[in-house]
Design a protein around this motif. Structure first.
Motif, PDB file in Angstrom:
ATOM      1  N   GLU A  79     -46.185  -3.553 -20.177  1.00 35.64           N
ATOM      2  CA  GLU A  79     -46.566  -4.957 -19.932  1.00 35.64           C
ATOM      3  C   GLU A  79     -45.331  -5.806 -19.600  1.00 35.64           C
ATOM      4  O   GLU A  79     -45.420  -6.743 -18.798  1.00 35.64           O
ATOM      5  CB  GLU A  79     -47.309  -5.502 -21.160  1.00 35.64           C
ATOM      6  CG  GLU A  79     -47.908  -6.881 -20.989  1.00 35.64           C
ATOM      7  CD  GLU A  79     -49.090  -6.968 -20.004  1.00 35.64           C
ATOM      8  OE1 GLU A  79     -49.659  -5.927 -19.641  1.00 35.64           O
ATOM      9  OE2 GLU A  79     -49.429  -8.101 -19.602  1.00 35.64           O
ATOM     10  N   TYR A  84     -42.556  -8.968 -15.577  1.00 32.81           N
ATOM     11  CA  TYR A  84     -41.390  -9.197 -14.693  1.00 32.81           C
ATOM     12  C   TYR A  84     -41.842  -9.210 -13.233  1.00 32.81           C
ATOM     13  O   TYR A  84     -41.427 -10.062 -12.432  1.00 32.81           O
ATOM     14  CB  TYR A  84     -40.291  -8.155 -14.958  1.00 32.81           C
ATOM     15  CG  TYR A  84     -39.852  -7.352 -13.748  1.00 32.81           C
ATOM     16  CD1 TYR A  84     -39.178  -7.961 -12.680  1.00 32.81           C
ATOM     17  CD2 TYR A  84     -40.119  -5.986 -13.641  1.00 32.81           C
ATOM     18  CE1 TYR A  84     -38.807  -7.231 -11.553  1.00 32.81           C
ATOM     19  CE2 TYR A  84     -39.756  -5.258 -12.535  1.00 32.81           C
ATOM     20  CZ  TYR A  84     -39.111  -5.892 -11.488  1.00 32.81           C
ATOM     21  OH  TYR A  84     -38.757  -5.177 -10.363  1.00 32.81           O
ATOM     22  N   HIS A  88     -41.334 -12.324 -10.479  1.00 36.83           N
ATOM     23  CA  HIS A  88     -40.602 -12.191  -9.208  1.00 36.83           C
ATOM     24  C   HIS A  88     -41.538 -12.345  -8.009  1.00 36.83           C
ATOM     25  O   HIS A  88     -41.180 -12.943  -6.999  1.00 36.83           O
ATOM     26  CB  HIS A  88     -39.871 -10.843  -9.155  1.00 36.83           C
ATOM     27  CG  HIS A  88     -38.571 -10.865  -9.905  1.00 36.83           C
ATOM     28  ND1 HIS A  88     -37.639  -9.852  -9.822  1.00 36.83           N
ATOM     29  CD2 HIS A  88     -38.037 -11.782 -10.757  1.00 36.83           C
ATOM     30  CE1 HIS A  88     -36.598 -10.153 -10.590  1.00 36.83           C
ATOM     31  NE2 HIS A  88     -36.815 -11.304 -11.174  1.00 36.83           N
ATOM     32  N   ALA A 159     -41.519  -1.468  -6.768  1.00 37.31           N
ATOM     33  CA  ALA A 159     -40.613  -2.276  -5.933  1.00 37.31           C
ATOM     34  C   ALA A 159     -40.722  -1.833  -4.470  1.00 37.31           C
ATOM     35  O   ALA A 159     -40.689  -2.668  -3.550  1.00 37.31           O
ATOM     36  CB  ALA A 159     -39.176  -2.165  -6.434  1.00 37.31           C
ATOM     37  N   GLN A 162     -43.847  -3.248  -3.053  1.00 38.84           N
ATOM     38  CA  GLN A 162     -43.676  -4.673  -2.768  1.00 38.84           C
ATOM     39  C   GLN A 162     -42.925  -4.864  -1.441  1.00 38.84           C
ATOM     40  O   GLN A 162     -43.248  -5.769  -0.664  1.00 38.84           O
ATOM     41  CB  GLN A 162     -42.915  -5.335  -3.927  1.00 38.84           C
ATOM     42  CG  GLN A 162     -42.644  -6.811  -3.769  1.00 38.84           C
ATOM     43  CD  GLN A 162     -43.881  -7.678  -4.050  1.00 38.84           C
ATOM     44  OE1 GLN A 162     -44.989  -7.176  -4.119  1.00 38.84           O
ATOM     45  NE2 GLN A 162     -43.678  -8.963  -4.198  1.00 38.84           N
TER      46      GLN A 162
HETATM   47  C1  GRG Z   1     -41.588  -8.208  -7.449  1.00 41.61           C
HETATM   48  C2  GRG Z   1     -40.813  -5.816  -7.646  1.00 41.61           C
HETATM   49  C3  GRG Z   1     -41.909  -6.777  -7.545  1.00 41.61           C
HETATM   50  C4  GRG Z   1     -43.155  -6.339  -7.530  1.00 41.61           C
HETATM   51  C5  GRG Z   1     -44.330  -7.184  -7.515  1.00 41.61           C
HETATM   52  C6  GRG Z   1     -47.378  -6.345  -9.071  1.00 41.61           C
HETATM   53  C7  GRG Z   1     -46.733  -6.979  -7.919  1.00 41.61           C
HETATM   54  C8  GRG Z   1     -45.537  -6.319  -7.352  1.00 41.61           C
HETATM   55  C9  GRG Z   1     -47.152  -8.141  -7.409  1.00 41.61           C
HETATM   56  C10 GRG Z   1     -48.288  -8.897  -7.949  1.00 41.61           C
HETATM   57  C11 GRG Z   1     -49.128  -9.346  -6.817  1.00 41.61           C
HETATM   58  C12 GRG Z   1     -50.491  -8.879  -6.963  1.00 41.61           C
HETATM   59  C13 GRG Z   1     -51.530  -9.947  -6.993  1.00 41.61           C
HETATM   60  C14 GRG Z   1     -50.785  -7.609  -7.028  1.00 41.61           C
HETATM   61  C15 GRG Z   1     -52.160  -7.137  -7.130  1.00 41.61           C
HETATM   62  C16 GRG Z   1     -52.530  -6.435  -8.365  1.00 41.61           C
HETATM   63  C17 GRG Z   1     -51.984  -7.081  -9.556  1.00 41.61           C
HETATM   64  C18 GRG Z   1     -50.781  -6.492 -10.109  1.00 41.61           C
HETATM   65  C19 GRG Z   1     -52.592  -8.153 -10.070  1.00 41.61           C
HETATM   66  C20 GRG Z   1     -52.161  -8.834 -11.291  1.00 41.61           C
HETATM   67  O1  GRG Z   1     -52.401  -8.026 -12.407  1.00 41.61           O
HETATM   68  P1  GRG Z   1     -53.463  -8.410 -13.522  1.00 41.61           P
HETATM   69  O2  GRG Z   1     -54.759  -8.822 -12.867  1.00 41.61           O
HETATM   70  O3  GRG Z   1     -52.773  -9.703 -14.124  1.00 41.61           O
HETATM   71  O4  GRG Z   1     -53.521  -7.319 -14.516  1.00 41.61           O
HETATM   72  P2  GRG Z   1     -52.783 -10.247 -15.628  1.00 41.61           P
HETATM   73  O5  GRG Z   1     -52.365 -11.672 -15.482  1.00 41.61           O
HETATM   74  O6  GRG Z   1     -54.152 -10.090 -16.197  1.00 41.61           O
HETATM   75  O7  GRG Z   1     -51.764  -9.431 -16.357  1.00 41.61           O
END
Ligand code: GRG
Length: 300
Positions: A79, A84, A88, A159, A162
């Motif tokens: 988590e 993190y 970012h 990463a 991303q």
């Molecule tokens: C910056 C190295 C770097 C990576 C970022 C995970 C990610 C990569 C970006 C998040 C953007 C995003 C919306 C991705 C889609 C899937 C996701 C990880 C959604 C968010 O996760 P949840 O729904 O969030 O589990 P909560 O807030 O419930 O933890």
């Protein structure tokens, strides 16, 4: 459409609150210097989020008869990596968002430099936690856990995903290209969450590990498909983050590539594939199956 049973709600709420307590304890106090950084780290991690990844660590741990305490710590480390990545991802140089988990994003509440450092420090803390606590009786297995999470977070995992995502803005991707991107960006950490849970317990045979890993890959992808569907089909108030962002940012998604209906159908197909993979475990995989249902049916 499957429904979420009440015993699952009870199970997940108890684990969510136990993880919350572990996270509170693992994060440095906001009274310790540098106080602003520590306050911002706590702001980014605590009091929000579904804690899906730690729940997956607990559920896969249960399948391997792992001690709950070990899976809570391993899940908390996953988590921290997830938190993190969200901090970012929200930065102006990436997704440039102002709302996360129903509150201002970390760089809006604090400032960009602090948010950058929050991500850096949360990532380090995740690995410190994995090294500090005894999570397996076999120290080689514990090192393997550190290696698995590092691989999942790095350039061959999240990463890297991303980087592909940033590069894809304004482009149309094929379904295999989308899949490649999301197996890395979203799927890798979800897979690691399950792998760590299994390694907190007794050694499972190769076939059983492969079954869990196949399940992990399916639900990791389903998670992203549903995320794309929700972005297109839900509201900012329900999501606690800005809805409709993908289309406005000209990002290729499962919805823009397949259409809303087929994207929803794909999520259900992935769920069915995941369920089939864990069917041989019977009741032992009850929580994993319920989590798969939760992932495809969630509304935020
Ligand atoms: C910056 C190295 C770097 C990576 C970022 C995970 C990610 C990569 C970006 C998040 C953007 C995003 C919306 C991705 C889609 C899937 C996701 C990880 C959604 C968010 O996760 P949840 O729904 O969030 O589990 P909560 O807030 O419930 O933890």
């Amino acid at each position: 459409m499957p429904t979420v049973p009440s015993d699952f709600l009870e199970w997940s709420r108890s684990r969510q609150s136990l993880v919350e307590v572990r996270l509170q304890e693992l994060l440095p106090s906001a009274e310790i210097a540098p106080t602003r950084l520590h306050a911002a780290m706590r702001y980014a991690v605590l009091g929000g989020g579904k804690r899906v990844r730690p729940l997956l660590t607990c559920a896969s741990g249960e399948l391997a008869d792992a001690a709950l305490e070990r899976t809570l710590i391993a899940g908390a480390s996953v988590e921290l990596i997830h938190a993190y990545s969200l901090v970012h991802d929200d930065l102006p140089c990436m997704d440039d968002d102002v709302l996360r988990r129903g509150k201002p994003t970390c760089h809006v509440e604090y400032d960009e430099a602090t948010a950058l450092l929050v991500g850096d420090a949360l990532q380090s803390l995740a690995f410190q936690v994995l090294a500090d606590y005894r999570l397996s009786d076999d120290s080689a297995v514990q090192i393997e856990m550190i290696r698995l999470l590092a691989g999942a977070a790095g350039s061959r995992g999240m990463a890297g995903g991303q980087a592909i995502d940033l590069d894809a803005v304004g482009k149309q991707l094929s379904v295999p290209e989308l899949e490649f991107m999301h197996i890395h960006k979203t799927g890798a950490i979800i897979r690691a969450a399950l792998q760590l849970g299994v390694r907190c317990g007794r050694r499972l045979g190769e076939t059983d590990r492969e079954r869990i890993d196949h399940f992990a890959k399916c639900i990791g992808l389903a998670f992203q498909v549903v995320d794309d569907v929700l972005d297109a089909d839900s509201t900012t108030a329900t999501l606690g983050k800005t809805a409709g962002k993908d289309a406005r940012s000209d990002k290729p998604t499962y919805v823009s590539t397949l259409g809303l209906g087929p994207a929803k159908a794909l999520a259900m197909e992935l769920r069915a594939d995941a369920m089939q993979a864990i069917a041989p475990f019977g009741k032992r995989a009850l929580r994993l199956g319920q989590l798969a249902d939760f992932i495809v049916m969630r509304e935020f």
